[in-house]
Scaffold this active site. Structure first.
Site, PDB file in Angstrom:
ATOM      1  N   PHE A   1      -6.520  -1.986   5.151  1.00 12.12           N
ATOM      2  CA  PHE A   1      -5.130  -2.210   4.721  1.00 12.12           C
ATOM      3  C   PHE A   1      -4.376  -0.905   4.513  1.00 12.12           C
ATOM      4  O   PHE A   1      -3.260  -0.890   4.004  1.00 12.12           O
ATOM      5  CB  PHE A   1      -5.081  -2.993   3.388  1.00 12.12           C
ATOM      6  CG  PHE A   1      -5.913  -4.248   3.350  1.00 12.12           C
ATOM      7  CD1 PHE A   1      -6.286  -4.908   4.513  1.00 12.12           C
ATOM      8  CD2 PHE A   1      -6.314  -4.785   2.133  1.00 12.12           C
ATOM      9  CE1 PHE A   1      -7.053  -6.062   4.463  1.00 12.12           C
ATOM     10  CE2 PHE A   1      -7.079  -5.933   2.079  1.00 12.12           C
ATOM     11  CZ  PHE A   1      -7.458  -6.577   3.251  1.00 12.12           C
ATOM     12  N   ILE A   2      -4.961   0.192   4.880  1.00 14.81           N
ATOM     13  CA  ILE A   2      -4.390   1.489   4.496  1.00 14.81           C
ATOM     14  C   ILE A   2      -3.202   1.904   5.369  1.00 14.81           C
ATOM     15  O   ILE A   2      -2.421   2.764   4.988  1.00 14.81           O
ATOM     16  CB  ILE A   2      -5.489   2.583   4.515  1.00 14.81           C
ATOM     17  CG1 ILE A   2      -5.141   3.745   3.572  1.00 14.81           C
ATOM     18  CG2 ILE A   2      -5.727   3.100   5.930  1.00 14.81           C
ATOM     19  CD1 ILE A   2      -6.302   4.681   3.286  1.00 14.81           C
TER      20      ILE A   2
ATOM     21  N   PHE B   1      -9.094  -2.730   0.759  1.00  7.99           N
ATOM     22  CA  PHE B   1      -9.985  -2.534   1.887  1.00  7.99           C
ATOM     23  C   PHE B   1      -9.343  -1.490   2.788  1.00  7.99           C
ATOM     24  O   PHE B   1      -8.127  -1.484   2.957  1.00  7.99           O
ATOM     25  CB  PHE B   1     -10.206  -3.836   2.674  1.00  7.99           C
ATOM     26  CG  PHE B   1     -11.090  -4.810   1.930  1.00  7.99           C
ATOM     27  CD1 PHE B   1     -12.472  -4.727   2.009  1.00  7.99           C
ATOM     28  CD2 PHE B   1     -10.530  -5.800   1.136  1.00  7.99           C
ATOM     29  CE1 PHE B   1     -13.288  -5.620   1.317  1.00  7.99           C
ATOM     30  CE2 PHE B   1     -11.337  -6.687   0.438  1.00  7.99           C
ATOM     31  CZ  PHE B   1     -12.727  -6.601   0.528  1.00  7.99           C
ATOM     32  N   ALA B   2     -10.176  -0.623   3.336  1.00  8.47           N
ATOM     33  CA  ALA B   2      -9.641   0.469   4.161  1.00  8.47           C
ATOM     34  C   ALA B   2      -8.766  -0.063   5.287  1.00  8.47           C
ATOM     35  O   ALA B   2      -7.809   0.593   5.707  1.00  8.47           O
ATOM     36  CB  ALA B   2     -10.796   1.288   4.734  1.00  8.47           C
TER      37      ALA B   2
ATOM     38  N   GLU C   1       0.815  -1.217   0.000  1.00  6.99           N
ATOM     39  CA  GLU C   1       0.000   0.000   0.000  1.00  6.99           C
ATOM     40  C   GLU C   1       0.845   1.262   0.000  1.00  6.99           C
ATOM     41  O   GLU C   1       0.481   2.269  -0.608  1.00  6.99           O
ATOM     42  CB  GLU C   1      -0.966  -0.002   1.196  1.00  6.99           C
ATOM     43  CG  GLU C   1      -2.132  -0.958   1.032  1.00  6.99           C
ATOM     44  CD  GLU C   1      -1.776  -2.431   1.294  1.00  6.99           C
ATOM     45  OE1 GLU C   1      -0.661  -2.696   1.788  1.00  6.99           O
ATOM     46  OE2 GLU C   1      -2.603  -3.310   0.987  1.00  6.99           O
TER      47      GLU C   1
ATOM     48  N   PRO D   1      -0.202   0.841   6.092  1.00  2.00           N
ATOM     49  CA  PRO D   1       1.165   0.991   5.565  1.00  2.00           C
ATOM     50  C   PRO D   1       1.346   2.266   4.735  1.00  2.00           C
ATOM     51  O   PRO D   1       2.468   2.748   4.580  1.00  2.00           O
ATOM     52  CB  PRO D   1       1.347  -0.254   4.676  1.00  2.00           C
ATOM     53  CG  PRO D   1       0.375  -1.237   5.206  1.00  2.00           C
ATOM     54  CD  PRO D   1      -0.790  -0.433   5.687  1.00  2.00           C
TER      55      PRO D   1
ATOM     56  N   HIS E   1     -11.846  -6.391   7.506  1.00  5.48           N
ATOM     57  CA  HIS E   1     -12.687  -5.968   6.390  1.00  5.48           C
ATOM     58  C   HIS E   1     -13.904  -5.190   6.882  1.00  5.48           C
ATOM     59  O   HIS E   1     -14.957  -5.200   6.242  1.00  5.48           O
ATOM     60  CB  HIS E   1     -13.159  -7.173   5.567  1.00  5.48           C
ATOM     61  CG  HIS E   1     -12.048  -7.908   4.899  1.00  5.48           C
ATOM     62  ND1 HIS E   1     -11.229  -8.782   5.575  1.00  5.48           N
ATOM     63  CD2 HIS E   1     -11.596  -7.880   3.626  1.00  5.48           C
ATOM     64  CE1 HIS E   1     -10.330  -9.281   4.741  1.00  5.48           C
ATOM     65  NE2 HIS E   1     -10.526  -8.743   3.551  1.00  5.48           N
TER      66      HIS E   1
END
Lengths: 335, 456
Positions: free
Chosen positions: A94-95, A91-92, A68, A97, A137
């Site tokens: 995972f933001i 998916f938010a 990311e 990084p 998620h």
């Protein structure tokens, strides 16, 4: 609601509205680039960019590694050099990084370069719960970025708003975090004007006028708040519902106008209460409309637990519902 | 632990209470909700239930002594309560003690049925023990209420709150403002209908006829002494305030019809001895009149309404106030849901209220919630009167004296009939003459159709 030169509309759900708008953006402007995990060959996990790669080519529809920080970092470079990147975080959740790239770089580009560079990029990401998405998620991330000047955050709830605001976000010369509530993707349908139009960032929308209580919400919860308000109408309560649409910049005028009328404010959001969007709205209203308030400002939000659980009862406990919302509204109207 | 019990506030405008009688003495065990003291105020007498189970440790106030509301009156050693709570502070226990010691509109001692008449759809029956909440709410007005009260020159403490726990809301202030500064004196202290232009009771003070003279002594309302000043008590102050404010804010229009009550009079005469024997209450013309009034109100719901800044609130219930002049003041107890009662039911309900009024036993709930008022003004021979509307209602009707008169009948004969004038004052903001005269005509028709026989 929508600023349109055309009367004609098409019925779409939220995910179709995103796809439709992205497609138009890709078609109308060669500078538009989409990059992210699985946006190319897979056509996005919700099939938002399905067949885009065939039509626009792998140079403009870029499958990235699961990295990311790189997705956003590359997009920043593209934006600074004249492209119009639309980066997707799958998916938010995972933001994280990319936090440095978003907060430390993108949001500060204009300031750091004394206006010489801007960062006209959009970071799209599905967020929110109610889909048994559990810890990775379901998360709402807006409050983590809300604090950051230089970043705009949009969280529309209706298909027509998605189109107008996504167009505005793509046009905007500065970075915009574009949040799409994944439970509304196929749940919410509506009429979408077919022509090109934008809705100004930072403008809320009164989706239900009322006189006894102002409810401010965004995303999925706008729909539930409307259900609750409509149910309460049968009990004789008259609740005004405001869909924030843009959560930063905050539309102070719409909120204050409403609170001055109803004298009571309930903020509803799916994200945790502590330090959430509601805290800022609450503080703003307390600062600017104290003498209009006839009741304490209330926030109906998620509990302070680390995440939404997977088990159904846990998810239900974490999430609100039209019933829970109606209870909170009723209590405040009666106050 | 020890729980301090404070003087409850029996009615929104009441500021002090008198310990009429201790029902328990130090050392006595008392159960939660068990009445342990009888408190009287200018308006009501009420037995106050204990908020806790325990033993009376100390009675802090003597019988007959008057103390401000909120002042400690007794200490109860609570059984089984968690220790370490600061009884003088705002601990939950203390709040409960405040709350529970205050009979409210549903005080068991004054009205055990728990019936509550909601003034608006948004209101709902409060928890029975919410007077502490009310007190707190009155003290802690919201910023909007403070601002509006300041702008409209309203005394918040005099308002009847429609919010949760009786909190005064911004709308209450605006409503009060629309009706005048004192309009909001609580419905619970529902006074102020007659003593009108005519028919002032014999006990009215002579003071008004002379300019205020510095009093060399004081006299009482019951025994006015020429040349002295009668100090205003709370009841008299409120009556004065509400009369002025109603007369000032509600544009009164007036109308009168003459009603042939020969048949209903016959009916009442036929039934009255048996009725009194069976029920213990006198059967007057009042319940017949009330029955006709509620029937007419149901045809003309606008007469059962109130003016608010937001619109005309058409009342859900028909709660009929009966003006009762006492030697020292005026009370208007309310027959709740009068439209659901038969003539007999109305006679029993009004009889019970009149009884209580004369004994000074009216509770807060007895006085609350009136939506229309009737006044039997004819007892002393009044032929017509122009009553003052009870603030917050659309009208008031009077029954004047019943007199035998020669009347030209339908077939042009002259007959001796018993005639009674019915006078109506109406709030012209709420209704116009068209509705009001329709109402009066309907009332007249119904009264004339009653009797000479029937089922009560």
């Amino acid at each position: 609601m929508a600023v349109s030169t055309q009367e004609q509309t098409t019925t779409m759900n939220n995910v179709e509205a995103v796809r439709h708008t992205l497609y138009e953006a890709m078609k109308n402007d060669d500078r538009t680039v989409i990059l992210g995990e699985d946006v190319g060959a897979r056509g996005n996990v919700f099939l938002i960019t399905k067949d885009f790669i065939e039509e626009f080519g792998a140079q403009r529809v870029i499958d990235t590694p699961i990295a990311e920080a790189s997705i956003v970092g590359i997009a920043i470079g593209m934006a600074m050099e004249g492209l119009r990147p639309i980066a997707e975080i799958q998916f938010a959740d995972f933001i994280y990084p990319a936090f440095n790239q978003i907060v430390g770089e993108a949001a500060k580009t204009r300031y750091r370069s004394n206006g010489e560079y801007t960062c006209p990029m959009v970071i799209r990401t599905p967020y929110g719960g109610g889909v048994r998405g559990a810890l990775s998620h379901s998360i709402s991330i807006e409050a983590l970025f809300y604090h950051v000047p230089g970043l705009k955050i949009v969280a529309p709830a209706f298909p027509a708003d998605i189109k107008g605001l996504l167009n505005a976000a793509i046009d905007d010369p500065d970075p915009v975090l574009f949040l799409e509530h994944k439970k509304t993707y196929r749940l919410i349908k509506g009429e979408v004007p077919t022509g090109h139009y934008t809705i100004p960032l930072g403008k809320a929308n009164v989706v239900r006028p009322g006189t006894q209580l102002t409810v401010v919400s965004y995303g999925l919860y706008v729909h539930w708040a409307l259900d609750a308000a409509n149910a309460l109408a049968n009990e004789g309560y008259d609740v005004e519902v405001i869909d924030l649409r843009s959560i930063r910049p905050m539309d102070k005028t719409t909120i204050l106008t409403s609170v001055e009328k109803t004298r009571k404010l309930l903020i509803i959001h799916e994200d945790n209460k502590f330090g959430g969007i509601g805290a800022e709205i609450s503080a703003m209203v307390a600062e600017e409309a104290l003498f209009s308030l006839d009741a304490p400002i209330r926030r109906h939000c998620a509990p302070d637990v680390p995440a939404m659980g997977y088990a159904e009862p846990l998810e239900h406990e974490y999430m609100s519902s039209p019933t829970k919302m109606a209870d909170a509204m009723r209590e405040l109207v009666r106050f | 632990m020890a729980t301090t019990i404070t003087m409850p506030q029996l009615g929104e405008t009441v500021t002090e209470g008198t310990v009429a009688q201790w029902l328990k003495k130090p050392g006595d065990a008392v159960d939660k909700y068990e009445p342990f003291v009888e408190v009287s105020t200018d308006k009501v007498n009420a037995e106050v239930p204990s908020p806790v189970t325990g033993t009376i440790r100390e009675l802090l106030v003597k019988e007959g002594e008057t103390v401000p509301t909120g002042a400690p009156i007794a200490i109860i050693d609570e059984v089984g309560a968690a220790a370490g709570t600061n009884a003088a502070g705002t601990s939950p226990t203390e709040q409960v003690a405040h709350a529970a010691s205050a009979p409210t509109t549903t005080a068991p001692s004054t009205n055990g049925n728990g019936k509550h008449t909601a003034p608006s759809p948004a209101a709902h029956a409060p928890a029975p023990l919410d007077m502490a909440g009310l007190e707190a709410a009155l003290r802690k007005a919201s910023p909007a209420v403070r601002r509006l009260a300041r702008e409209h020159n309203i005394d918040i403490r005099a308002l009847h709150g429609s919010g949760e726990h009786g909190r005064v809301t911004a709308n209450d202030v605006l409503t009060a403002s629309a009706m005048g500064p004192a309009a909001a004196v609580g419905q619970a202290i529902a006074v102020g209908t007659n003593f009108g232009a005519t028919g002032a009771p014999a006990a009215m003070p002579p003071a008004a006829s002379k300019p205020p003279i510095p009093a060399s002594g004081t006299s009482t309302y019951g025994e006015p002494i020429p040349g002295t000043m009668i100090p205003l008590n709370q009841a008299r102050r409120i009556i004065a305030q509400r009369m002025v404010e109603s007369k000032h804010n509600a544009p009164h229009a007036w109308s009168m019809v003459e009603v042939d009550v020969t048949n209903v009079w016959k009916w009442r005469t036929r039934e009255k001895d048996r009725f009194e024997r069976e029920t213990g209450y006198k059967l007057t013309l009042m319940p017949f009149f009330m029955r006709a009034v509620v029937e007419s109100l149901s045809v003309f719901p606008l007469m059962n309404a109130k003016f608010t800044p937001d619109g005309i609130l058409v009342e859900r219930e028909m709660n009929i106030g009966i003006a009762i002049g006492l030697a020292t003041n005026l009370v208007v107890p309310v027959v709740k849901r009068a439209d659901e009662l038969s003539i007999k039911g109305l006679a029993l309900a009004s009889g019970a209220l009149i009884d209580k009024a004369r004994k000074g036993k009216l509770g807060v709930d007895d006085l609350a919630g009136g939506t229309f008022t009737v006044n039997n003004n004819g007892a002393n021979g009044s032929y017509a009167s122009a009553p003052i509307i009870n603030a917050g209602q659309a009208g008031i009707v009077t029954m004047e004296t019943v007199v035998k008169k020669p009347v030209v009948t339908a077939d042009d004969a002259i007959a001796i009939r018993q005639m009674m004038n019915v006078c109506l004052s109406l709030d012209h903001r709420v209704v116009d003459g068209y509705v009001a005269s329709g109402f009066l005509a309907d009332l007249k028709k119904r009264l004339e159709a009653m009797g000479p026989t029937g089922t009560l």
